[in-house]
Design an enzyme around this catalytic site. Structure first.
Site, PDB file in Angstrom:
ATOM      1  N   HIS A 175      82.301  75.905  57.412  1.00 37.44           N
ATOM      2  CA  HIS A 175      83.259  76.999  57.179  1.00 37.44           C
ATOM      3  C   HIS A 175      84.685  76.442  57.100  1.00 37.44           C
ATOM      4  O   HIS A 175      85.479  76.859  56.253  1.00 37.44           O
ATOM      5  CB  HIS A 175      83.236  78.006  58.333  1.00 37.44           C
ATOM      6  CG  HIS A 175      81.954  78.778  58.482  1.00 37.44           C
ATOM      7  ND1 HIS A 175      81.272  78.873  59.670  1.00 37.44           N
ATOM      8  CD2 HIS A 175      81.237  79.510  57.588  1.00 37.44           C
ATOM      9  CE1 HIS A 175      80.206  79.647  59.519  1.00 37.44           C
ATOM     10  NE2 HIS A 175      80.152  80.041  58.261  1.00 37.44           N
TER      11      HIS A 175
ATOM     12  N   LYS B   6      74.403  94.109  63.157  1.00 41.91           N
ATOM     13  CA  LYS B   6      74.016  92.700  63.088  1.00 41.91           C
ATOM     14  C   LYS B   6      74.311  92.103  64.461  1.00 41.91           C
ATOM     15  O   LYS B   6      75.452  92.121  64.911  1.00 41.91           O
ATOM     16  CB  LYS B   6      74.861  91.993  62.012  1.00 41.91           C
ATOM     17  CG  LYS B   6      74.074  90.984  61.196  1.00 41.91           C
ATOM     18  CD  LYS B   6      74.895  90.398  60.085  1.00 41.91           C
ATOM     19  CE  LYS B   6      74.257  89.115  59.592  1.00 41.91           C
ATOM     20  NZ  LYS B   6      75.089  88.460  58.575  1.00 41.91           N
TER      21      LYS B   6
ATOM     22  N   ARG C 243      75.938  76.915  49.469  1.00 40.28           N
ATOM     23  CA  ARG C 243      75.295  75.677  49.935  1.00 40.28           C
ATOM     24  C   ARG C 243      74.179  75.240  49.007  1.00 40.28           C
ATOM     25  O   ARG C 243      74.167  74.143  48.502  1.00 40.28           O
ATOM     26  CB  ARG C 243      74.724  75.873  51.347  1.00 40.28           C
ATOM     27  CG  ARG C 243      75.757  75.773  52.422  1.00 40.28           C
ATOM     28  CD  ARG C 243      75.275  76.367  53.700  1.00 40.28           C
ATOM     29  NE  ARG C 243      75.112  77.808  53.553  1.00 40.28           N
ATOM     30  CZ  ARG C 243      74.877  78.638  54.542  1.00 40.28           C
ATOM     31  NH1 ARG C 243      74.733  78.180  55.764  1.00 40.28           N
ATOM     32  NH2 ARG C 243      74.777  79.931  54.336  1.00 40.28           N
TER      33      ARG C 243
ATOM     34  N   SER D 149      75.424  78.507  60.907  1.00 40.65           N
ATOM     35  CA  SER D 149      75.673  78.934  62.290  1.00 40.65           C
ATOM     36  C   SER D 149      74.353  79.119  63.029  1.00 40.65           C
ATOM     37  O   SER D 149      74.236  78.754  64.204  1.00 40.65           O
ATOM     38  CB  SER D 149      76.443  80.254  62.307  1.00 40.65           C
ATOM     39  OG  SER D 149      77.680  80.125  61.669  1.00 40.65           O
TER      40      SER D 149
HETATM   41  P1  ADP Z   1      77.541  85.719  56.233  1.00 33.72           P
HETATM   42  O1  ADP Z   1      76.777  86.410  57.322  1.00 33.72           O
HETATM   43  O2  ADP Z   1      78.498  86.619  55.506  1.00 33.72           O
HETATM   44  O3  ADP Z   1      76.726  84.891  55.280  1.00 33.72           O
HETATM   45  P2  ADP Z   1      78.425  83.225  57.391  1.00 33.72           P
HETATM   46  O4  ADP Z   1      79.364  83.063  58.553  1.00 33.72           O
HETATM   47  O5  ADP Z   1      77.052  82.746  57.572  1.00 33.72           O
HETATM   48  O6  ADP Z   1      78.513  84.758  57.043  1.00 33.72           O
HETATM   49  O7  ADP Z   1      79.035  82.527  56.099  1.00 33.72           O
HETATM   50  C1  ADP Z   1      80.276  82.907  55.573  1.00 33.72           C
HETATM   51  C2  ADP Z   1      80.463  82.202  54.244  1.00 33.72           C
HETATM   52  O8  ADP Z   1      80.543  80.791  54.450  1.00 33.72           O
HETATM   53  C3  ADP Z   1      79.313  82.397  53.246  1.00 33.72           C
HETATM   54  O9  ADP Z   1      79.846  82.421  51.941  1.00 33.72           O
HETATM   55  C4  ADP Z   1      78.461  81.158  53.434  1.00 33.72           C
HETATM   56  O10 ADP Z   1      77.722  80.857  52.281  1.00 33.72           O
HETATM   57  C5  ADP Z   1      79.548  80.121  53.694  1.00 33.72           C
HETATM   58  N1  ADP Z   1      79.026  78.994  54.472  1.00 33.72           N
HETATM   59  C6  ADP Z   1      78.315  79.022  55.614  1.00 33.72           C
HETATM   60  N2  ADP Z   1      78.007  77.791  56.039  1.00 33.72           N
HETATM   61  C7  ADP Z   1      78.552  76.934  55.127  1.00 33.72           C
HETATM   62  C8  ADP Z   1      78.561  75.514  54.974  1.00 33.72           C
HETATM   63  N3  ADP Z   1      77.929  74.710  55.836  1.00 33.72           N
HETATM   64  N4  ADP Z   1      79.205  74.991  53.910  1.00 33.72           N
HETATM   65  C9  ADP Z   1      79.818  75.807  53.018  1.00 33.72           C
HETATM   66  N5  ADP Z   1      79.832  77.149  53.098  1.00 33.72           N
HETATM   67  C10 ADP Z   1      79.202  77.716  54.131  1.00 33.72           C
END
Ligand code: ADP
Length: 158
Positions: A17, A41, A91, A129
């Site tokens: 992130h 959620k 990803r 996460s």
């Molecule tokens: P959500 O529940 O909205 O998917 P996340 O916190 O999992 O929320 O992810 C927020 C954003 O960050 C999403 O666009 C996700 O694809 C991106 N993201 C999550 N992990 C990574 C990573 N390791 N590298 C790049 N982008 C990521």
């Protein structure tokens, strides 16, 4: 002046992130990270804790990034903070279908808002996460995956 939002759960924020947020600053002037506080959620950390972890990690060093929590629709959050771009990270192909659907729905709801994707850094392409939480719950070493203060909080939590 281009202001973007970077919405997500960030439960908790990972190095993936952070990489996306920093790279987004190359294409936008201001980035508002939106921590989704969605009651249906279940999250490990409260929205306030997730906001604080992001602020402590990015805040001081990056004055062009601010962090807020929001509930409800992403398009409403964008309107509220006057943003015209949504940043999301991609990803793998597995992200693609969901992200395409979200981008299309958001476009229908608010055509002035453009969704822009940044490809995940290969170093963090496997990182999520939920994976970090699972490893931490079994006592595994997560120090390469999250900022030090997040690693400390995860250790405390488990
Ligand atoms: P959500 O529940 O909205 O998917 P996340 O916190 O999992 O929320 O992810 C927020 C954003 O960050 C999403 O666009 C996700 O694809 C991106 N993201 C999550 N992990 C990574 C990573 N390791 N590298 C790049 N982008 C990521």
């Amino acid at each position: 002046m281009i202001r973007a939002i970077y919405p997500g759960s960030f439960d908790p924020v990972t190095n993936g992130h952070i990489d996306i947020a920093k790279r987004a600053l190359r294409i936008v002037d201001e980035l508002v990270i939106g921590v989704l506080n969605n009651s249906n959620k279940t999250a490990l950390f409260s929205a306030d804790e997730r906001v604080k972890m992001l602020q402590d990690t990015l805040g001081a060093e990056h004055p062009k990034i601010r962090v807020e929590s929001f509930s409800g629709l992403t398009v409403d959050f964008a309107k509220q903070v006057n943003a015209n771009i949504i940043i999301r990270g991609l990803r793998a192909v597995t992200d693609y279908e969901y992200e395409l659907q979200m981008a299309q729905i958001n476009y229908e709801l608010c055509p002035e808002l453009e969704t822009t994707f940044l490809m995940a850094n290969i170093k963090y392409a496997f990182l999520s996460s939920s994976m970090v939480k699972e490893i931490a719950s079994f006592g595994g070493d997560i120090s390469d995956f999250v900022p030090p203060l997040v690693a400390d909080q995860l250790r405390e939590m488990f």
